[in-house]
Design an enzyme around this catalytic site. Structure first.
Site, PDB file in Angstrom:
ATOM      1  N   LYS A   1       0.837  -1.212   0.000  1.00  0.00           N
ATOM      2  CA  LYS A   1       0.000   0.000   0.000  1.00  0.00           C
ATOM      3  C   LYS A   1       0.869   1.259   0.000  1.00  0.00           C
ATOM      4  CE  LYS A   1      -0.853   0.464   4.991  1.00  0.00           C
ATOM      5  NZ  LYS A   1      -1.849   0.564   6.039  1.00  0.00           N
TER       6      LYS A   1
ATOM      7  N   SER B   1       7.882  -2.007   8.020  1.00  0.00           N
ATOM      8  CA  SER B   1       8.866  -1.834   9.095  1.00  0.00           C
ATOM      9  C   SER B   1      10.242  -2.322   8.670  1.00  0.00           C
ATOM     10  CB  SER B   1       8.443  -2.624  10.339  1.00  0.00           C
ATOM     11  OG  SER B   1       7.286  -2.070  10.898  1.00  0.00           O
ATOM     12  N   THR B   2      10.268  -3.241   7.711  1.00  0.00           N
ATOM     13  CA  THR B   2      11.551  -3.869   7.366  1.00  0.00           C
ATOM     14  C   THR B   2      12.658  -2.852   7.097  1.00  0.00           C
ATOM     15  OG1 THR B   2      10.384  -5.791   6.514  1.00  0.00           O
ATOM     16  CG2 THR B   2      12.679  -5.518   5.820  1.00  0.00           C
TER      17      THR B   2
ATOM     18  N   GLU C   1      22.962  -8.324  21.232  1.00  0.00           N
ATOM     19  CA  GLU C   1      21.839  -7.449  21.583  1.00  0.00           C
ATOM     20  C   GLU C   1      21.176  -7.966  22.850  1.00  0.00           C
ATOM     21  OE1 GLU C   1      19.092  -6.780  18.419  1.00  0.00           O
ATOM     22  OE2 GLU C   1      20.502  -5.543  17.318  1.00  0.00           O
TER      23      GLU C   1
ATOM     24  N   HIS D   1       9.935  -0.861  22.744  1.00  0.00           N
ATOM     25  CA  HIS D   1      11.393  -0.718  22.701  1.00  0.00           C
ATOM     26  C   HIS D   1      11.786   0.276  23.780  1.00  0.00           C
ATOM     27  CE1 HIS D   1      15.451  -0.148  21.341  1.00  0.00           C
ATOM     28  NE2 HIS D   1      15.287  -1.144  20.480  1.00  0.00           N
TER      29      HIS D   1
ATOM     30  N   ARG E   1      14.279  -6.980  26.394  1.00  0.00           N
ATOM     31  CA  ARG E   1      13.643  -5.685  26.138  1.00  0.00           C
ATOM     32  C   ARG E   1      12.573  -5.294  27.143  1.00  0.00           C
ATOM     33  NH1 ARG E   1      13.250  -5.512  19.724  1.00  0.00           N
ATOM     34  NH2 ARG E   1      15.414  -4.906  19.572  1.00  0.00           N
TER      35      ARG E   1
ATOM     36  N   HIS F   1       6.755  -1.062  19.514  1.00  0.00           N
ATOM     37  CA  HIS F   1       7.794  -1.436  18.551  1.00  0.00           C
ATOM     38  C   HIS F   1       7.437  -2.667  17.730  1.00  0.00           C
ATOM     39  CE1 HIS F   1      11.843  -1.676  17.014  1.00  0.00           C
ATOM     40  NE2 HIS F   1      12.051  -2.871  17.537  1.00  0.00           N
TER      41      HIS F   1
ATOM     42  N   GLU G   1       5.297 -10.214  10.649  1.00  0.00           N
ATOM     43  CA  GLU G   1       4.761  -9.641  11.900  1.00  0.00           C
ATOM     44  C   GLU G   1       3.251  -9.776  12.002  1.00  0.00           C
ATOM     45  OE1 GLU G   1       6.551  -5.886  12.870  1.00  0.00           O
ATOM     46  OE2 GLU G   1       5.120  -5.523  14.499  1.00  0.00           O
TER      47      GLU G   1
ATOM     48  N   ARG H   1       9.295 -10.860  22.168  1.00  0.00           N
ATOM     49  CA  ARG H   1      10.224 -11.248  21.093  1.00  0.00           C
ATOM     50  C   ARG H   1      11.676 -11.000  21.496  1.00  0.00           C
ATOM     51  NH1 ARG H   1      12.284  -7.786  16.318  1.00  0.00           N
ATOM     52  NH2 ARG H   1      11.927  -6.174  17.867  1.00  0.00           N
TER      53      ARG H   1
HETATM   54  C1  LIG Z   1      12.341   0.884  13.856  1.00  0.00           C
HETATM   55  C2  LIG Z   1      12.313  -0.616  13.834  1.00  0.00           C
HETATM   56  C3  LIG Z   1      13.485  -1.324  13.986  1.00  0.00           C
HETATM   57  C4  LIG Z   1      13.472  -2.720  13.947  1.00  0.00           C
HETATM   58  N1  LIG Z   1      14.659  -3.396  14.060  1.00  0.00           N
HETATM   59  C5  LIG Z   1      14.655  -4.738  13.915  1.00  0.00           C
HETATM   60  C6  LIG Z   1      15.878  -5.476  13.883  1.00  0.00           C
HETATM   61  O1  LIG Z   1      16.961  -4.906  13.962  1.00  0.00           O
HETATM   62  N2  LIG Z   1      15.819  -6.817  13.737  1.00  0.00           N
HETATM   63  C7  LIG Z   1      14.635  -7.487  13.618  1.00  0.00           C
HETATM   64  O2  LIG Z   1      14.644  -8.718  13.490  1.00  0.00           O
HETATM   65  N3  LIG Z   1      13.468  -6.810  13.634  1.00  0.00           N
HETATM   66  C8  LIG Z   1      13.448  -5.470  13.757  1.00  0.00           C
HETATM   67  N4  LIG Z   1      12.264  -4.792  13.749  1.00  0.00           N
HETATM   68  C9  LIG Z   1      11.032  -5.532  13.491  1.00  0.00           C
HETATM   69  C10 LIG Z   1      10.991  -5.918  12.020  1.00  0.00           C
HETATM   70  O3  LIG Z   1      11.532  -4.870  11.234  1.00  0.00           O
HETATM   71  C11 LIG Z   1       9.580  -6.212  11.548  1.00  0.00           C
HETATM   72  O4  LIG Z   1       8.938  -7.056  12.444  1.00  0.00           O
HETATM   73  C12 LIG Z   1       9.609  -6.875  10.190  1.00  0.00           C
HETATM   74  O5  LIG Z   1      10.375  -6.114   9.283  1.00  0.00           O
HETATM   75  C13 LIG Z   1       8.203  -7.054   9.654  1.00  0.00           C
HETATM   76  O6  LIG Z   1       8.311  -7.523   8.342  1.00  0.00           O
HETATM   77  P1  LIG Z   1       6.996  -7.895   7.544  1.00  0.00           P
HETATM   78  O7  LIG Z   1       7.448  -8.375   6.204  1.00  0.00           O
HETATM   79  O8  LIG Z   1       6.145  -8.782   8.356  1.00  0.00           O
HETATM   80  O9  LIG Z   1       6.172  -6.535   7.413  1.00  0.00           O
HETATM   81  P2  LIG Z   1       6.622  -5.066   7.014  1.00  0.00           P
HETATM   82  O10 LIG Z   1       8.058  -4.950   6.706  1.00  0.00           O
HETATM   83  O11 LIG Z   1       6.062  -4.154   8.045  1.00  0.00           O
HETATM   84  O12 LIG Z   1       5.866  -4.840   5.622  1.00  0.00           O
HETATM   85  C14 LIG Z   1       4.470  -4.697   5.587  1.00  0.00           C
HETATM   86  C15 LIG Z   1       4.062  -4.529   4.138  1.00  0.00           C
HETATM   87  O13 LIG Z   1       2.646  -4.623   4.031  1.00  0.00           O
HETATM   88  C16 LIG Z   1       2.150  -3.542   3.269  1.00  0.00           C
HETATM   89  N5  LIG Z   1       0.752  -3.336   3.675  1.00  0.00           N
HETATM   90  C17 LIG Z   1       0.247  -3.092   4.897  1.00  0.00           C
HETATM   91  N6  LIG Z   1      -1.095  -3.024   4.847  1.00  0.00           N
HETATM   92  C18 LIG Z   1      -1.448  -3.265   3.562  1.00  0.00           C
HETATM   93  C19 LIG Z   1      -2.675  -3.342   2.863  1.00  0.00           C
HETATM   94  N7  LIG Z   1      -3.869  -3.138   3.461  1.00  0.00           N
HETATM   95  N8  LIG Z   1      -2.652  -3.606   1.526  1.00  0.00           N
HETATM   96  C20 LIG Z   1      -1.478  -3.796   0.862  1.00  0.00           C
HETATM   97  N9  LIG Z   1      -0.276  -3.729   1.483  1.00  0.00           N
HETATM   98  C21 LIG Z   1      -0.261  -3.476   2.817  1.00  0.00           C
HETATM   99  C22 LIG Z   1       3.100  -2.401   3.578  1.00  0.00           C
HETATM  100  O14 LIG Z   1       3.028  -1.386   2.594  1.00  0.00           O
HETATM  101  C23 LIG Z   1       4.434  -3.182   3.542  1.00  0.00           C
HETATM  102  O15 LIG Z   1       4.834  -3.372   2.197  1.00  0.00           O
HETATM  103  C24 LIG Z   1      12.253  -3.396  13.787  1.00  0.00           C
HETATM  104  C25 LIG Z   1      11.068  -2.690  13.643  1.00  0.00           C
HETATM  105  C26 LIG Z   1      11.092  -1.305  13.662  1.00  0.00           C
HETATM  106  C27 LIG Z   1       9.803  -0.546  13.499  1.00  0.00           C
END
Ligand SMILES: Cc1cc2nc3c(=O)[nH]c(=O)nc-3n(C[C@H](O)[C@H](O)[C@H](O)COP(=O)(O)OP(=O)(O)OC[C@H]3O[C@@H](n4cnc5c(N)ncnc54)[C@H](O)[C@@H]3O)c2cc1C
Length: 464
Positions: free
Chosen positions: A58, A65-66, A130, A241, A283, A340, A364, A375
């Site tokens: 979207k 978050s990635t 960590e 966090h 954490r 977080h 997530e 976590r």
């Molecule tokens: C600041 C921060 C630092 C972090 N640091 C770490 C770390 O160092 N190591 C670690 O393991 N984890 C870390 N995390 C956690 C980790 O980044 C996330 O849990 C992980 O990246 C989630 O990946 P994901 O693919 O599930 O979703 P995301 O990466 O959140 O991607 C979600 C996707 O879904 C899309 N989307 C959402 N709703 C819709 C919809 N209705 N229709 C279409 N698309 C949609 C978004 O546009 C995006 O493309 C961190 C998180 C944050 C916020």
């Protein structure tokens, strides 16, 4: 009609139960909602297996978050460390981690690292430590831009880039089966018919007033799944966090691994009073301590002045501090706990199956059982990789395009993981026991000596 008008129209349609007429219709084998680590890694597997795959996001790429992840990905450093990594995961999860799930993820982890290195992702050779980890095992990339570099590396390998600006609004159902989704795209409503749908839409951190998550983390996938009848569990388990700047910008835990300490408003280092591991306690322990010290003394600060090569190693942290007019090489940084990560989510089995035929979840948005109540740091990108792959295999099996591949060698020998949870998709699990002994290209000894079916898949030709 403008986008905001469509949203209003769609809301009205929901409210009154009216049908929405799509302007465009597409068809694909596999529809992946979300282009973070879980969605993109799943898409790579699906493409390698020849399934037509559509990934939508979207938000503009790199989204979710990635790309914000700073610390990195937790991988056991050697075979002996598998048990220690597992122990740390169980301990952080406060007795609610599903050990079988955690074991399969941790045992598979080196295979993902091996593959990512083979793809040329520039992980730093030296793991860091960590909070909650009993030793240094977190691998980072691009200084503290780990998630961004990881995601870019994955996106670069996709044949077909994700479509940006397409928001999933609801699922299309065929009987009790999820058979696609209705999206709102730049051109208006789009109907996508799909053999299987993988939800990888991330968490809901941004619903909290102070959050490290991007504004798009609004829990859309959980709502869609819940509306369609999937089970959501453990939504109360939200990880805070301990060290965000007051505007929500994250100060990675890794700085504490490099010697940064927490001080209260009186300039006292307080963490040793709360936990033996001090600043490197899990954490939740650190977040609670920061909360209490703020309540009692009026402020909490992080002292990064002792961290060597700060600007080179933590460029994002330095930039975030400077944006607030602070110089972390000289100033203490004010820090607060911030929402977080969401441990809970859509309940899935070992292949990301949600219990609704045709619907899978990874990353997530899912509650796989890995994190329990809390976590372990840097286990979520790892889970995104592990369940991105597993969810893809689940979808492909649903499409009759492949066998379900259990996550661990142990699972192969015992004949299956979570069969009792496969529910109405039981038919597609028929091939489960047929997984042959695999041959994998690499990995460390014992794990990769030919018993892991996922290892077999990793060794297959495909992109990379
Ligand atoms: C600041 C921060 C630092 C972090 N640091 C770490 C770390 O160092 N190591 C670690 O393991 N984890 C870390 N995390 C956690 C980790 O980044 C996330 O849990 C992980 O990246 C989630 O990946 P994901 O693919 O599930 O979703 P995301 O990466 O959140 O991607 C979600 C996707 O879904 C899309 N989307 C959402 N709703 C819709 C919809 N209705 N229709 C279409 N698309 C949609 C978004 O546009 C995006 O493309 C961190 C998180 C944050 C916020």
């Amino acid at each position: 009609m403008e986008r905001k008008d469509y949203v209003a129209l769609l809301q009205e349609c929901y409210a009154y139960g009216r049908e929405i007429a799509p302007l465009v219709r597409w068809q694909t084998d596999l529809l992946i909602l979300g282009a973070g680590v879980a969605g993109v890694y799943a898409a790579l597997w699906a493409e390698a297996q020849g399934a037509t795959t559509l990934v939508v996001s979207k938000d503009p790429l790199p989204s979710g978050s990635t790309p914000w992840a700073q610390g990195g990905v937790a991988f056991p450093v050697d075979e002996a460390d598998v048990e220690a990594h597992l122990r740390d995961t169980l301990q952080a999860g406060r007795g609610l981690v599903e050990e079988k799930v955690a074991r399969s993820i941790v045992e598979e982890a080196p295979l993902h690292l091996e593959r990512l290195l083979r793809w040329g992702l520039p992980f730093h050779p030296q793991p860091v430590r960590e909070g909650g980890h009993s030793q240094a095992r977190v691998r980072h990339l691009g200084g503290d831009r780990s998630g961004l570099w990881l995601l870019r590396g994955l996106l670069a390998r996709l044949n077909r880039l994700p479509l940006q600006g397409y928001t999933a609004l609801s699922f299309l159902l065929a009987g009790d089966r999820v058979a696609g989704a209705l999206l709102l795209g730049p051109e208006g409503p789009v109907e996508v018919r799909a053999g299987a749908v993988l939800l990888a839409t991330g968490g809901f951190g941004s619903l909290f007033p102070v959050s490290t998550a991007p504004s798009g983390a609004t829990g859309d996938g959980m709502v869609l799944a819940w509306r369609a009848g999937a089970i959501l569990r453990d939504l109360e388990f939200v990880q805070f966090h301990p060290t965000a700047l007051p505007n929500g910008a994250l100060v990675s835990e890794a700085v504490r691994g490099e010697g940064a300490v927490l001080l209260n408003a009186f300039g006292e280092r307080f963490m040793p009073r709360y936990a033996e591991r001090g600043e490197l306690a899990p954490r939740d322990v650190v977040a609670r301590a920061v909360f209490w010290e703020r309540e009692q003394t009026g402020g909490t600060y992080l002292d990064l002045r002792v961290v060597e090569h700060l600007e080179e190693r933590f460029p994002t942290v330095v930039a975030s501090a400077r944006a607030l007019g602070l110089d972390p090489t000289k100033d203490l940084l004010p820090v607060v706990p911030a929402a977080h990560y969401v441990m809970g989510g859509i309940r899935t089995d070992a292949f990301g199956f949600t219990g609704l035929p045709g619907l899978y979840a990874a990353g997530e948005v899912a509650s796989t059982g890995l994190h329990g109540a809390n976590r372990l740091a840097s286990n979520s990108l790892l889970e995104g990789l592990g369940y991105g792959q597993a969810g893809c295999f689940g979808c492909l099996a649903r499409l009759g395009r492949g066998e379900l591949r259990p996550a661990t060698a142990k699972a192969t020998r015992s004949g299956g993981i979570s069969l009792h949870r496969a529910g109405s998709e039981a038919a597609s699990w028929g091939s489960f026991g047929r997984c042959a002994r695999g041959n994998t290209a690499a990995g460390f000894s014992g794990l990769c000596q030919g018993t892991s079916p996922a290892g077999k898949a990793l060794g297959q030709p495909g992109r990379g």
